[in-house]
Design a protein around this motif. Structure first.
Motif, PDB file in Angstrom:
ATOM      1  N   LYS A  42       0.800  -1.337  -0.131  1.00 26.85           N
ATOM      2  CA  LYS A  42      -0.052   0.094  -0.093  1.00 26.85           C
ATOM      3  C   LYS A  42       0.809   1.313   0.101  1.00 26.85           C
ATOM      4  O   LYS A  42       0.758   2.075  -0.700  1.00 26.85           O
ATOM      5  CB  LYS A  42      -0.936  -0.004   1.345  1.00 26.85           C
ATOM      6  N   SER A  43       1.770   1.239   0.717  1.00 28.15           N
ATOM      7  CA  SER A  43       2.820   2.574   0.949  1.00 28.15           C
ATOM      8  C   SER A  43       3.679   2.653  -0.432  1.00 28.15           C
ATOM      9  O   SER A  43       3.597   3.951  -0.688  1.00 28.15           O
ATOM     10  CB  SER A  43       3.709   2.376   2.213  1.00 28.15           C
ATOM     11  N   MET A  72       1.375   4.127  -2.846  1.00 31.56           N
ATOM     12  CA  MET A  72       0.880   5.559  -2.409  1.00 31.56           C
ATOM     13  C   MET A  72       2.198   6.471  -2.792  1.00 31.56           C
ATOM     14  O   MET A  72       1.971   7.617  -3.158  1.00 31.56           O
ATOM     15  CB  MET A  72       0.713   5.788  -0.922  1.00 31.56           C
ATOM     16  N   LYS A  73       3.397   5.895  -2.493  1.00 35.74           N
ATOM     17  CA  LYS A  73       4.659   6.611  -3.124  1.00 35.74           C
ATOM     18  C   LYS A  73       4.587   6.985  -4.496  1.00 35.74           C
ATOM     19  O   LYS A  73       4.965   8.088  -5.153  1.00 35.74           O
ATOM     20  CB  LYS A  73       5.929   6.197  -2.531  1.00 35.74           C
ATOM     21  N   PHE A 124       3.149  10.526   5.234  1.00 35.35           N
ATOM     22  CA  PHE A 124       3.133   9.151   5.304  1.00 35.35           C
ATOM     23  C   PHE A 124       3.393   8.916   6.858  1.00 35.35           C
ATOM     24  O   PHE A 124       4.620   8.912   7.337  1.00 35.35           O
ATOM     25  CB  PHE A 124       4.238   8.599   4.505  1.00 35.35           C
ATOM     26  N   MET A 132      -3.592  13.318   0.480  1.00 39.58           N
ATOM     27  CA  MET A 132      -3.084  11.895   0.300  1.00 39.58           C
ATOM     28  C   MET A 132      -2.232  11.139   1.681  1.00 39.58           C
ATOM     29  O   MET A 132      -1.186  11.786   1.944  1.00 39.58           O
ATOM     30  CB  MET A 132      -1.982  11.474  -0.867  1.00 39.58           C
ATOM     31  N   ASP A 156      -1.165   8.217   3.872  1.00 38.86           N
ATOM     32  CA  ASP A 156      -0.578   6.859   3.979  1.00 38.86           C
ATOM     33  C   ASP A 156      -0.599   6.268   5.173  1.00 38.86           C
ATOM     34  O   ASP A 156       0.016   7.020   6.203  1.00 38.86           O
ATOM     35  CB  ASP A 156       0.703   6.569   3.220  1.00 38.86           C
ATOM     36  N   GLY A 157      -1.243   5.075   5.317  1.00 38.42           N
ATOM     37  CA  GLY A 157      -0.917   4.262   6.694  1.00 38.42           C
ATOM     38  C   GLY A 157      -1.894   4.950   7.867  1.00 38.42           C
ATOM     39  O   GLY A 157      -1.022   5.087   8.952  1.00 38.42           O
ATOM     40  N   SER A 171      -4.790   5.253   2.508  1.00 40.02           N
ATOM     41  CA  SER A 171      -4.627   3.970   2.425  1.00 40.02           C
ATOM     42  C   SER A 171      -4.488   3.474   4.241  1.00 40.02           C
ATOM     43  O   SER A 171      -4.081   4.298   5.039  1.00 40.02           O
ATOM     44  CB  SER A 171      -3.147   3.494   2.217  1.00 40.02           C
ATOM     45  N   SER A 172      -4.892   2.299   4.427  1.00 37.66           N
ATOM     46  CA  SER A 172      -4.751   1.405   5.529  1.00 37.66           C
ATOM     47  C   SER A 172      -5.113   0.359   5.400  1.00 37.66           C
ATOM     48  O   SER A 172      -5.599  -0.374   4.456  1.00 37.66           O
ATOM     49  CB  SER A 172      -5.990   2.363   6.616  1.00 37.66           C
TER      50      SER A 172
END
Length: 847
Positions: free
Chosen positions: A287-288, A291-292, A319, A402, A404-405, A434-435
């Motif tokens: 996921k990360s 996202m990057k 992030f 955005m 992330d995590g 994202s999670s």
């Protein structure tokens, strides 16, 4: 537009100081308090004033004009450069008197003897009206003198024949846009009106322009303070720690037909109010990494423009990282980053936004700042939420956030969810999150467009496994005529299938398998090993531990404990921390490491992490790595850090079973992490290398003291030998002050003569109790004076910049020990009267 002249740089700083000093002396100047019942306590308020006055004087010192001024030859008449230097010295002199006055008022206020409602009244508790009036007149006179000198300097820059060149003042050119813009306007007015410094009316007209410079200087200083408070050093470390994604692995994300009705590209351009997109998936599914890949990807913008239209857009994100520092895993850190990134982009990016937006968003702090130099304290969650709402309330702009995590949060997730969902309810805001598919996130995002990543990663995992095997010469070392490729394909497909969409499983299993292969192994042997690998990630990690050799487990266990004790350390200090001899730094000489020594240490650590710790810890570079480098420069190694390859690994390591195994492998009582880190920090202190004439010494020095104090707290024994070596190392660095080192980042105040100055300032009680008996009286006197001066300068929170999160250092710094103060004073006396009581303390134990 030409860069601002050094004369403008100096004058802007000095004039801001004069303006602030005059303002707080006005009879009608009110002390602004944010809300009823939440005002700043009087003693602290005066500390803030003193701290701000000191900081403004230090701003003048930054330009190092004195040296340049003394080296220039004087003519028949004093030129504008020399006059500006003299005026800056006079300004500092007047300010220091003002600081002494407010310091005395602060002491009087602390005793409860004074009551006042304005800063003028506070000063009049220790000064008489005549002193105050004289002081105001001196400041007003200096302001007029600066007007004249600055006009002469600017006049000389456009007409060098009129006076001596005032632009050569030994400064590097500034990059501050507002000073350049002011200078451009001022030079235009001077040329158009032919203003002359000898004409009183011309100077008065020019003074109106100088008023504008003072205002913009004040506004810029406030912006700098806000940005410094929003930013934190590790802000982007998680983003940098993620391996650069393979472009081909994620091309499918742009294929709307492949993803269906709720595709990511369709969501980007959607105008129906579906403003949240949830990227989810199993832990370690990438996921990360995705996202990057998406973050600031140019392919985003054509899709976004369907939604944003002609409105300017701002893309900002964060992030989160549960393996990092507190700010990397809290809602406060999230909001600070979003605000910092968005405001920086809006003001200094293509939007060229009015910089006063910072004052509008942080209006309460701006009022405190202009009132008494306040408004620079730490942010709380409520204030950040208010500022964030104000930022997003500008409907003329579109925002893409955005995050992330989100599951990496260490505080109540409802705080962040409330902020983000509230933001997404605005028509001008989209949020991509994202999670992991935890219950709270499933319930929150069930009705929003989403994508479960592990269902899409099989082709990418296949590419990775094939590439890894292709790079390894020992895999499938079978003559082509003896195999049709079926067995090899079975091994690859089994790895891909067992990964079940989890990139982390695939990478760890593949590398573990490659390291276990021998030249004599055949495909059947490799197949058995692949079949033995557990398909669940946690089970795989345990399996890897069970199959590591005893030496590998010991080395890995030590690394886990060292990293846990230090968050995530830099690569080179960790290289020193793994040294089994915890006294090796004491015998080392003080000198920078050679390029060969640095590269050898880094390569040794890389091999340990790969072959001993089985890639469970990884190295990352804490700077952007978008541009490809032809070679790794030694200077870059300072930015390399080490942390767990993934949160799943860290979480497993911290289970009771694994902690017990690690403690057994290292020897729980024998392996004291602080001893190894104390050794590493002294190595760092001894091998520091100056850059551009500056030696960044403070962090290494403070870390040495912090770990000496930690060890002392364990057994009540002062690490005297260690601290003496820290003392000797600092002395060697001080010898180089001037050549090649011109400046050190030590606390401001009097010049540091020795480690004793630092020890007295920080209240290193037990160390000083031992050393005071053999110390020279003049050295003790200097140390006491140094400590008083620095504490006065750093009052009202300035010490945080030096002490930081060092818990033991903060503990001793804040402890008031009157017995130690008396002991120090006793040993500074040149002579004692007959019968004077001797001041003693019990001698602490030391090693």
């Amino acid at each position: 537009m030409p860069k601002a002249l050094p004369a403008v740089e100096l004058a802007a700083s000095a004039l801001h100081l004069i303006d602030f000093a005059l303002k707080i002396l006005q009879r009608e100047h009110e002390i602004y308090q944010a809300r009823a019942g939440s005002g700043v306590e009087p003693v602290r308020l005066l500390r803030v004033v003193v701290h701000e006055l000191y900081k403004l004087t230090e701003k003048i010192d930054e330009y190092k004009l004195k040296k340049a001024g003394s080296e220039r030859k004087s003519g028949k008449l004093e030129d504008a450069t020399q006059q500006l230097l003299r005026l800056s010295d006079n300004t500092k002199e007047v300010t220091l008197q003002l600081i002494d006055g407010f310091t005395q008022a602060q002491e009087k206020c602390a005793t409860g003897e004074a009551a006042w409602t304005t800063l003028r009244e506070a000063l009049l508790t220790v000064w008489n009206k005549g002193q105050l009036t004289t002081h105001k007149k001196r400041l007003q006179f200096l302001r007029k003198e600066f007007d004249t000198a600055l006009l002469r300097a600017l006049k000389a820059s456009v007409d060098p024949s009129s006076e001596k060149d005032a632009s050569v003042i030994g400064l590097e050119p500034t990059q501050t846009y507002y000073r350049e813009a002011w200078q451009h306007d001022a030079l235009g007015s001077i040329t158009t009106n032919d203003w002359k410094a000898r004409n009183k009316k011309h100077v008065e007209e020019f003074a109106k322009l100088v008023d504008v410079l003072v205002v913009t200087e004040k506004e810029a200083r406030f912006r700098d303070k806000i940005f410094n408070n929003l930013h934190f050093a590790e802000q982007d470390d998680r983003l940098y720690s993620i391996s650069k994604p393979n472009e081909e692995s994620f091309q499918w994300i742009w294929n709307s037909q492949q993803q269906g009705r709720t595709s990511f590209p369709e969501w980007l351009g959607d105008t129906t109010g579906r403003n949240v997109f949830w990227l989810t998936g199993k832990p370690g599914s990438g996921k990360s990494t995705l996202m990057k890949y998406l973050f600031r990807n140019e392919e985003l913008f054509p899709y976004l423009e369907r939604w944003s239209g002609l409105s300017p857009g701002i893309l900002t994100g964060f992030f989160l990282w549960n393996c990092g520092t507190d700010l990397q895993k809290t809602t406060i850190g999230l909001l600070r980053t979003l605000l910092y990134e968005a405001l920086q982009d809006m003001i200094f990016g293509p939007l060229d936004e009015d910089p006063r937006i910072v004052q509008r968003i942080f209006a309460e702090r701006w009022k405190q700042f202009t009132s008494y130099g306040g408004g620079t304290h730490s942010f709380n969650l409520s204030e950040l939420r208010t500022a964030f709402d104000l930022l997003l309330s500008d409907t003329s702009k579109k925002f893409l956030l955005m995050i992330d995590g989100l599951d990496e949060l260490d505080d109540d997730p409802t705080n962040a969810l409330t902020v983000l969902i509230s933001a997404s309810n605005r028509e001008n805001v989209k949020v991509c999150i994202s999670s992991r598919p935890s219950v709270i996130y499933q319930a929150t995002f069930k009705d929003w467009p989403s994508l479960q990543l592990d269902k899409w990663t099989k082709p990418g995992i296949l590419q990775y496994v094939l590439y890894a095997f292709d790079q390894n010469d020992t895999m499938f070392n079978i003559p082509a005529e003896q195999s049709d490729g079926t067995e090899e394909r079975y091994v690859v497909n089994t790895l891909v299938d067992k990964a079940s969409g989890v990139f982390l499983w695939a990478s760890l299993a593949t590398e573990f398998l490659i390291q276990s292969v021998k030249d004599t192994d055949d495909v059947a042997t490799i197949k058995r090993r692949v079949n033995a690998l557990p398909s669940e990630l946690e089970a795989l990690l345990i399996y890897m531990f069970d199959n590591m050799e005893a030496q590998q487990i010991t080395q890995a266990a030590r690394l886990f404990r060292l990293v846990d004790a230090h968050r995530y350390p830099s690569l080179l200090p960790l290289c020193s921390a793994i040294d089994p001899d915890t006294r090796s730094s004491i015998e080392a000489e003080t000198r920078p490491l050679t390029t060969g020594e640095i590269l050898a240490r880094a390569e040794r650590m890389r091999n340990i992490l790969v072959f001993k710790a089985k890639n469970l810890l990884s190295i990352f570079e804490a700077v952007p790595t978008d541009e490809k480098r032809n070679s790794v420069e030694v200077a870059d190694l300072a930015h390399y850090k080490v942390n767990y390859a993934h949160r799943c690994i860290r979480d497993l390591i911290r289970t009771y079973e694994m902690r017990s195994r690690i403690a057994k492998a290292t020897g729980y009582e024998d392996f004291v992490e602080d001893e190894y880190w104390a050794n590493a920090h002294l190595w760092t202190l001894k091998t520091l290398e100056p850059r551009a004439g500056k030696l960044h010494i403070w962090d290494a020095l403070a870390d040495c003291i912090e770990h000496a104090l930690r060890l002392e707290s364990k057994d009540n024994r002062v690490r005297l030998t260690y601290l003496d070596e820290v003392n000797a190392t600092l002395a060697e660095h001080l010898v180089n002050l001037g050549t090649p080192v011109t400046i050190m980042d030590l606390p401001p105040g009097a010049t540091v003569h020795s480690f004793g100055d630092i020890a007295v300032w920080l209240n290193l009680t037990n160390y000083l109790t031992i050393k005071v008996r053999s110390a020279e009286k003049k050295d003790l006197r200097h140390a006491i004076d140094y400590a008083k001066d620095v504490r006065k300068r750093l009052a009202a929170g300035g010490e945080d910049a030096f002490i930081g999160n060092r818990a033991k250092l903060k503990e001793v710094y804040e402890k008031v020990d009157q017995d130690l103060a008396s002991l120090l004073e006793y040993h500074t006396k040149s002579s004692l009267k007959l019968g004077s009581p001797r001041v003693t303390r019990d001698m602490p134990e030391w090693v």
